[in-house]
Write a protein that holds these residues in place. Structure first.
Motif, PDB file in Angstrom:
ATOM      1  N   PHE A 192       7.502  -5.635 -12.950  1.00 16.51           N
ATOM      2  CA  PHE A 192       7.160  -4.264 -12.598  1.00 16.51           C
ATOM      3  C   PHE A 192       8.337  -3.595 -11.893  1.00 16.51           C
ATOM      4  CE2 PHE A 192       2.824  -6.293 -12.455  1.00 16.51           C
ATOM      5  CZ  PHE A 192       2.410  -5.756 -13.660  1.00 16.51           C
ATOM      6  N   GLY A 193       8.583  -2.325 -12.266  1.00 16.70           N
ATOM      7  CA  GLY A 193       9.718  -1.599 -11.716  1.00 16.70           C
ATOM      8  C   GLY A 193       9.499  -1.145 -10.279  1.00 16.70           C
ATOM      9  N   ALA A 194      10.569  -0.634  -9.683  1.00 15.23           N
ATOM     10  CA  ALA A 194      10.496  -0.127  -8.312  1.00 15.23           C
ATOM     11  C   ALA A 194       9.526   1.052  -8.251  1.00 15.23           C
ATOM     12  CB  ALA A 194      11.879   0.293  -7.840  1.00 15.23           C
ATOM     13  N   GLU A 195       8.768   1.109  -7.153  1.00 13.19           N
ATOM     14  CA  GLU A 195       7.759   2.153  -6.992  1.00 13.19           C
ATOM     15  C   GLU A 195       7.856   2.764  -5.597  1.00 13.19           C
ATOM     16  OE1 GLU A 195       3.995   0.648  -9.607  1.00 13.19           O
ATOM     17  OE2 GLU A 195       4.420  -0.492  -7.789  1.00 13.19           O
ATOM     18  N   MET A 196       7.217   3.911  -5.456  1.00 16.20           N
ATOM     19  CA  MET A 196       7.127   4.526  -4.129  1.00 16.20           C
ATOM     20  C   MET A 196       5.823   5.301  -4.010  1.00 16.20           C
ATOM     21  SD  MET A 196       9.640   7.898  -4.157  1.00 16.20           S
ATOM     22  CE  MET A 196      11.146   6.938  -4.121  1.00 16.20           C
ATOM     23  N   GLU A 197       5.387   5.487  -2.767  1.00 13.91           N
ATOM     24  CA  GLU A 197       4.265   6.375  -2.460  1.00 13.91           C
ATOM     25  C   GLU A 197       4.839   7.628  -1.822  1.00 13.91           C
ATOM     26  OE1 GLU A 197       0.358   3.672  -1.637  1.00 13.91           O
ATOM     27  OE2 GLU A 197       1.880   3.682  -0.054  1.00 13.91           O
ATOM     28  N   ASN A 409       5.928   4.785   1.377  1.00 16.43           N
ATOM     29  CA  ASN A 409       6.220   3.362   1.171  1.00 16.43           C
ATOM     30  C   ASN A 409       7.092   3.201  -0.062  1.00 16.43           C
ATOM     31  OD1 ASN A 409       4.493   1.806   3.193  1.00 16.43           O
ATOM     32  ND2 ASN A 409       2.939   3.099   2.223  1.00 16.43           N
ATOM     33  N   ARG A 410       7.918   2.149  -0.052  1.00 16.49           N
ATOM     34  CA  ARG A 410       8.712   1.778  -1.220  1.00 16.49           C
ATOM     35  C   ARG A 410       8.375   0.342  -1.612  1.00 16.49           C
ATOM     36  NH1 ARG A 410      13.133   5.423  -1.955  1.00 16.49           N
ATOM     37  NH2 ARG A 410      13.481   6.699  -0.080  1.00 16.49           N
ATOM     38  N   TYR A 411       8.388   0.077  -2.919  1.00 18.61           N
ATOM     39  CA  TYR A 411       8.099  -1.262  -3.428  1.00 18.61           C
ATOM     40  C   TYR A 411       9.208  -1.619  -4.409  1.00 18.61           C
ATOM     41  CZ  TYR A 411       3.525   0.016  -1.584  1.00 18.61           C
ATOM     42  OH  TYR A 411       2.501   0.442  -0.761  1.00 18.61           O
ATOM     43  N   ASP A 412       9.936  -2.689  -4.127  1.00 16.69           N
ATOM     44  CA  ASP A 412      11.067  -3.085  -4.952  1.00 16.69           C
ATOM     45  C   ASP A 412      10.604  -3.638  -6.298  1.00 16.69           C
ATOM     46  OD1 ASP A 412      12.854  -2.380  -2.953  1.00 16.69           O
ATOM     47  OD2 ASP A 412      12.810  -4.391  -2.046  1.00 16.69           O
ATOM     48  N   GLN A 413      11.515  -3.621  -7.271  1.00 12.87           N
ATOM     49  CA  GLN A 413      11.238  -4.230  -8.571  1.00 12.87           C
ATOM     50  C   GLN A 413      10.935  -5.710  -8.372  1.00 12.87           C
ATOM     51  OE1 GLN A 413      14.040  -3.143 -11.633  1.00 12.87           O
ATOM     52  NE2 GLN A 413      13.832  -5.114 -12.663  1.00 12.87           N
ATOM     53  N   TYR A 418      -0.241 -12.087  -9.185  1.00 13.91           N
ATOM     54  CA  TYR A 418      -1.646 -11.862  -9.536  1.00 13.91           C
ATOM     55  C   TYR A 418      -2.408 -11.164  -8.420  1.00 13.91           C
ATOM     56  CZ  TYR A 418      -6.356 -12.711 -11.311  1.00 13.91           C
ATOM     57  OH  TYR A 418      -7.642 -12.542 -11.768  1.00 13.91           O
ATOM     58  N   ALA A 419      -2.189 -11.572  -7.172  1.00 14.84           N
ATOM     59  CA  ALA A 419      -2.926 -10.991  -6.049  1.00 14.84           C
ATOM     60  C   ALA A 419      -2.444  -9.585  -5.720  1.00 14.84           C
ATOM     61  CB  ALA A 419      -2.798 -11.893  -4.820  1.00 14.84           C
ATOM     62  N   LYS A 420      -1.133  -9.390  -5.652  1.00 15.75           N
ATOM     63  CA  LYS A 420      -0.591  -8.098  -5.239  1.00 15.75           C
ATOM     64  C   LYS A 420      -0.661  -7.043  -6.348  1.00 15.75           C
ATOM     65  CE  LYS A 420       2.664 -10.116  -1.910  1.00 15.75           C
ATOM     66  NZ  LYS A 420       4.098 -10.272  -1.554  1.00 15.75           N
ATOM     67  N   ASP A 421      -0.585  -7.500  -7.582  1.00 16.49           N
ATOM     68  CA  ASP A 421      -0.513  -6.559  -8.707  1.00 16.49           C
ATOM     69  C   ASP A 421      -1.743  -6.632  -9.608  1.00 16.49           C
ATOM     70  OD1 ASP A 421       2.205  -5.648  -8.120  1.00 16.49           O
ATOM     71  OD2 ASP A 421       2.826  -7.659  -8.723  1.00 16.49           O
ATOM     72  N   THR A 423      -4.355  -4.785 -10.072  1.00 16.72           N
ATOM     73  CA  THR A 423      -4.731  -3.574 -10.797  1.00 16.72           C
ATOM     74  C   THR A 423      -3.829  -3.342 -12.005  1.00 16.72           C
ATOM     75  OG1 THR A 423      -5.525  -2.559  -8.744  1.00 16.72           O
ATOM     76  CG2 THR A 423      -5.063  -1.086 -10.593  1.00 16.72           C
ATOM     77  N   LYS A 424      -2.541  -3.550 -11.856  1.00 17.76           N
ATOM     78  CA  LYS A 424      -1.619  -3.370 -12.981  1.00 17.76           C
ATOM     79  C   LYS A 424      -1.862  -4.424 -14.062  1.00 17.76           C
ATOM     80  CE  LYS A 424       2.220  -1.156 -10.540  1.00 17.76           C
ATOM     81  NZ  LYS A 424       1.522  -1.025  -9.258  1.00 17.76           N
ATOM     82  N   ILE A 425      -2.105  -5.660 -13.624  1.00 18.87           N
ATOM     83  CA  ILE A 425      -2.371  -6.728 -14.598  1.00 18.87           C
ATOM     84  C   ILE A 425      -3.666  -6.444 -15.340  1.00 18.87           C
ATOM     85  CG2 ILE A 425      -2.864  -9.198 -14.834  1.00 18.87           C
ATOM     86  CD1 ILE A 425      -1.067  -9.556 -12.291  1.00 18.87           C
ATOM     87  N   LYS A 426      -4.670  -5.959 -14.626  1.00 23.79           N
ATOM     88  CA  LYS A 426      -5.933  -5.587 -15.269  1.00 23.79           C
ATOM     89  C   LYS A 426      -5.697  -4.504 -16.312  1.00 23.79           C
ATOM     90  CE  LYS A 426     -10.497  -3.622 -14.283  1.00 23.79           C
ATOM     91  NZ  LYS A 426     -11.387  -3.060 -13.251  1.00 23.79           N
ATOM     92  N   ASP A 427      -4.836  -3.532 -16.000  1.00 21.33           N
ATOM     93  CA  ASP A 427      -4.538  -2.454 -16.934  1.00 21.33           C
ATOM     94  C   ASP A 427      -3.870  -2.998 -18.198  1.00 21.33           C
ATOM     95  OD1 ASP A 427      -4.377   0.338 -17.645  1.00 21.33           O
ATOM     96  OD2 ASP A 427      -2.240   0.240 -17.230  1.00 21.33           O
ATOM     97  N   LEU A 428      -2.935  -3.934 -18.022  1.00 20.55           N
ATOM     98  CA  LEU A 428      -2.276  -4.551 -19.178  1.00 20.55           C
ATOM     99  C   LEU A 428      -3.271  -5.335 -20.025  1.00 20.55           C
ATOM    100  CD1 LEU A 428       1.037  -5.877 -17.554  1.00 20.55           C
ATOM    101  CD2 LEU A 428       0.780  -3.907 -19.073  1.00 20.55           C
ATOM    102  N   ALA A 429      -4.161  -6.076 -19.358  1.00 20.62           N
ATOM    103  CA  ALA A 429      -5.157  -6.870 -20.076  1.00 20.62           C
ATOM    104  C   ALA A 429      -6.122  -5.972 -20.842  1.00 20.62           C
ATOM    105  CB  ALA A 429      -5.921  -7.757 -19.090  1.00 20.62           C
TER     106      ALA A 429
END
Length: 469
Positions: A192-197, A409-413, A418-421, A423-429
């Motif tokens: 997953f790429g870098a993100e920010m709020e 907030n910033r989130y690095d690439q 599984y625990a932290k991501d 929601t994203k993994i659920k979206d991919l599934a």
């Protein structure tokens, strides 16, 4: 429409290309089961051959040529893309559109017109003028171009609605998400790429009562002119500030469930057929509505939207107000989130402490590359917790506001966790499961739909089983 609560997303490039390449399509009737020879309409010369039939739709050889030309115009390499691959894409679109019609899926003219006008504006911007656009696409005149583009967009929207109908019943359980994630080897895990709020505070210049009265009086004058014999359609085209319906004379089909603001629906349903409402206010400005037709709970209406203009003095006052808010935040008197909750005039972000919502994921995180460009340029250089200077922003409708931004907030690439991501993994599934559902639907419909392919393409290794053995 600008006052619908949610906005449409943009076309992905291949969907757009598939849409535009269909310019020569005709709906045909199958007269003989052993041939692909639709009758040629009166006054039209057949200039190229039919290479495929899907249900009531045909694909012409020139459709693929147009697709190649559009891809080249977009700077996409076409040298290694076989014609059969593009034919397969066109046939998929026709399969969806055919069954959307069979399933009575409705696409409104107003919706098509809104998209068409945006598309024409884009073409003109890229090519230079309407005349150059018509010449580039080899059309006789702008009227012919608009008529053909209308049908193409309508078919594309039928395709989108059919796909949506297939996917809307697909759900995924936590156990299926776990199994999906477990199938990846460590070296193959998604990244997953870098993100920010991003947080914002919005202050809107106050519209004076005098400016509101100017708009109310103007709408009342328009109403009087229509009642004296002028055309409401023409008045809407000339004066309405709603880009979504202006070109169609302000026309909207609606019912109680339509995603329109409450004030608009209340005014529409309290106005008799053939009558024009008094001016009324919504968050987008002032409207008048002409109720053209009532069919039970369904209405055909036309409307005109005009927004009051803000004075330079009001803009200056808004700037002074937001500068004071910034000073309080920077001095530590109040946090950015608390200031957003108490002072921001943007109701969509106020309750979340100013955090922007990602419309694609419905989360507050944005991938850096997918932030709206106008926001990215304002926040890219901000340090964590830093507050931007007041920024004067203007919407496409001309509404001016002052904004403050901060990076919450910033989130690095990083490699998927599984625990932290989750929601994203659920979206991919879920997307994987939806893809399988569409594949299953396609296989079933191909078997039950009349399909004919020209002999020179029958040996092409299509992804779908178009050639029935």
């Amino acid at each position: 429409m600008r006052f619908i609560n949610n906005r449409l997303s943009l076309f992905v490039i291949f969907a757009f290309l598939g849409m535009f390449a269909a310019s020569a399509q005709e709906i045909i009737k199958e007269t003989q089961k052993d041939t692909v020879k639709p009758s040629v309409p009166q006054g039209r010369i057949k200039v190229d051959g039919v290479i495929a039939v899907v249900g009531d739709f045909v694909v012409l050889e020139s459709d693929i040529d147009l697709m190649y030309r559009e891809m080249q115009a977009q700077g996409m390499p076409v040298k290694d893309i076989p014609r059969g691959e593009l034919l397969g894409k066109l046939m998929e679109d026709k399969l969806y559109a055919h069954h959307a019609i069979q399933d009575s899926i409705i696409v409104t003219d107003a919706d098509v017109n809104e998209t068409m006008n945006r598309q024409i504006d884009y073409f003109v911007e890229q090519i230079g003028s309407e005349d150059k656009m018509v010449k580039y696409f080899k059309k006789k005149n702008i009227e012919t171009f608009r008529a053909e583009l209308f049908e193409m967009i309508k078919n594309q929207k039928l395709t989108e609605q059919m796909q949506k109908k297939i996917m809307e019943g697909v759900e995924i359980t936590p156990e299926e998400v776990r199994q999906y994630f477990a199938q990846f080897k460590k070296e193959d895990l998604p990244e997953f790429g870098a993100e920010m709020e991003v947080g914002q505070i919005v202050i809107k210049p106050e519209v004076t009562q005098a400016e509101k009265q100017i708009v109310i009086d103007r709408l009342r004058q328009i109403k009087k002119e229509v009642m004296d014999g002028s055309s409401f359609y023409s008045k809407a085209v000339l004066y309405s500030e709603d880009p979504g319906s202006r070109s169609s004379g302000g026309f909207i089909k609606m019912n109680r469930k339509s995603p329109l603001v409450k004030e608009f629906k209340d005014a529409a349903f309290s106005t008799d057929e053939g009558q024009i409402s008094e001016p009324f206010e919504t968050e987008y400005g002032y409207h008048i509505i002409y109720v053209e037709k009532i069919r039970g709970q369904d209405l055909d209406v036309r409307h005109i939207l005009i927004s009051p203009k803000v004075t330079p003095e009001a803009i200056q006052k808004a700037k002074e107000k937001i500068e004071k808010i910034r000073q309080r935040i920077v001095s530590g008197e109040i946090s950015f989130a608390d200031a957003a909750r108490s002072e921001s005039e943007d109701k969509e972000t106020r309750n979340s402490g100013g955090l922007l919502m990602n419309p694609r994921t419905l989360e507050t995180r944005f991938e850096l590359t997918k932030l709206p460009p106008e926001i990215y340029s304002d926040v890219n250089d901000l340090k964590d917790g830093e507050v931007s200077r007041p920024i004067l922003s203007e919407s496409q409708r001309g509404e001016k506001t002052y904004k403050l931004y901060t990076v919450a907030n910033r989130y690095d690439q990083h490699i998927a966790d599984y625990a932290k991501d989750y929601t994203k993994i659920k979206d991919l599934a879920l997307k994987e499961k939806q893809k399988k559902a569409i594949g299953k639907w396609s296989d079933e419909k191909i078997k039950s739909t009349y399909i004919k392919i020209s002999p020179e393409y029958q040996n092409f290794p299509f992804v779908n089983h178009w050639v029935k053995k």
